[in-house]
Design an enzyme around this catalytic site. Sequence first.
Site, mmCIF file in Angstrom:
data_model
loop_
_atom_site.group_PDB
_atom_site.id
_atom_site.type_symbol
_atom_site.label_atom_id
_atom_site.label_comp_id
_atom_site.label_asym_id
_atom_site.label_seq_id
_atom_site.Cartn_x
_atom_site.Cartn_y
_atom_site.Cartn_z
ATOM 1 C CE1 TYR A 156 45.557 75.833 12.569
ATOM 2 C CE2 TYR A 156 44.494 76.874 14.450
ATOM 3 C CZ TYR A 156 45.616 76.328 13.856
ATOM 4 O OH TYR A 156 46.786 76.275 14.571
ATOM 5 C CE LYS A 207 55.362 68.891 0.916
ATOM 6 N NZ LYS A 207 56.823 68.708 0.933
ATOM 7 C CG ASP A 246 59.666 70.309 2.709
ATOM 8 O OD1 ASP A 246 59.438 71.358 2.059
ATOM 9 O OD2 ASP A 246 59.838 69.196 2.153
HETATM 10 C C1 IPM Z 1 48.417 79.997 18.411
HETATM 11 C C2 IPM Z 1 47.891 78.832 19.207
HETATM 12 C C3 IPM Z 1 46.446 78.565 18.775
HETATM 13 C C4 IPM Z 1 46.468 78.258 17.289
HETATM 14 C C5 IPM Z 1 45.741 77.457 19.575
HETATM 15 C C6 IPM Z 1 45.759 77.737 21.061
HETATM 16 C C7 IPM Z 1 44.338 77.231 19.102
HETATM 17 O O1 IPM Z 1 48.699 77.729 19.050
HETATM 18 O O2 IPM Z 1 47.841 81.097 18.511
HETATM 19 O O3 IPM Z 1 49.399 79.818 17.690
HETATM 20 O O4 IPM Z 1 46.714 77.104 16.891
HETATM 21 O O5 IPM Z 1 46.208 79.170 16.501
#
Ligand code: IPM
Length: 365
Positions: free
Chosen positions: A145, A196, A228
């Site tokens: 992320y 993984k 998986d």
């Molecule tokens: C979650 C959501 C968020 C994430 C999005 C909205 C950015 O899907 O809190 O799981 O991916 O963390």
Amino acid sequence: MKESYVIAVLPGDGIGPEVMLEAYKILEVINNNLNVKIHTNELPIGGFAIDTCGTPFPKKTLDGCIKSDAILFGSVGGEQWSHLPRDKQPERGALLPLRQFFDLFVNIRPIKLNAALKQLSPLRGRVIKDGFDILCVRELIGGIYFGLPKGRNTFDKKNISAFDTEIYSTKEIERIANIAFKLSLKRKKKVFSIDKANVLESSVLWREVVTKVSKNFPDVQLNHLYVDNAAMQLISNPSQFDVILCSNLFGDILSDECAILTGSIGMLPSASLNKNFFGLFEPAGGSAPNLKGKKLANPIAQILSLSLLLKYSLNLNIIAEYIELAVINTLKKGYRTFDISNGQDYLSTDQMGTKIAQTLSEIIK
Ligand code: IPM
Ligand code: MN
């Protein structure tokens, strides 16, 4: 004198404001009947903040959150803001920076199916056995992320490439693994670490570090599972699980899968915490723009997020348990929202919220 707290309330977009109204009903019951006063400070976030303040994460919202004891979050996002540059959009411009600003590296999603509510699950009874109680512990401010570099190579216009970086350090893995092991001590003392490691370098390190951390918890049984395989086993034998420990991306994916095992993503709350247990509490399901304004949204995830807030950030465990019980009892009485109904007999969002609030008053009195 009553104990008093202030929580920042960020309803946001889509169904966020609708389900938040139902959480307010629960707060009212608590404030009127118990020896505690929880003040709320409602603030703009996400698309609503873009439209009203010109930015998804206004300074006044940040300041209000800093002054609060915890943040109750609705949801953000919607088509109408998808044309904006990504860092100005509700998710990447508000939710992710909020998580990052407060160092909310722990994300906890409790996935419980009470045996009496078996019929809500899409799984068959013989798979569900006596229900299940899984705690998904997801690392929330690292991995793919946020990993750098992230971006696009556009030098060949006919064949653009885009990339993200899955990166974890020893320290990041250690701190989330520690939390998972500690939480498991109060449960069945089993941790399932998801990776993984047969393919990814970051997963090889993940596995090494989790194994090392486990040495400090000799009473906890550690299992490593490839993601998986974990996705499959969650469906074939959910009751074997206890704590599942995941990276940011794997936790995002598996927690949605877990959510549906209990009947609906509209019932899954989530707690995002930092090392001081300051936290942001939000439904895991998101803004569901297609449900907005139709009174079909399930308020349970928002109400249970409030319960997690009381438990983790305010240390009001007993009240948190009352709320959980109010939700379970309301479901046991047969009340359903659209998402968990037969499609014909169901309550609107606000009727369901009222039922849960009433059930809570009965429990408290
Ligand atoms: C979650 C959501 C968020 C994430 C999005 C909205 C950015 O899907 O809190 O799981 O991916 O963390
Ligand atoms: Mn998600």
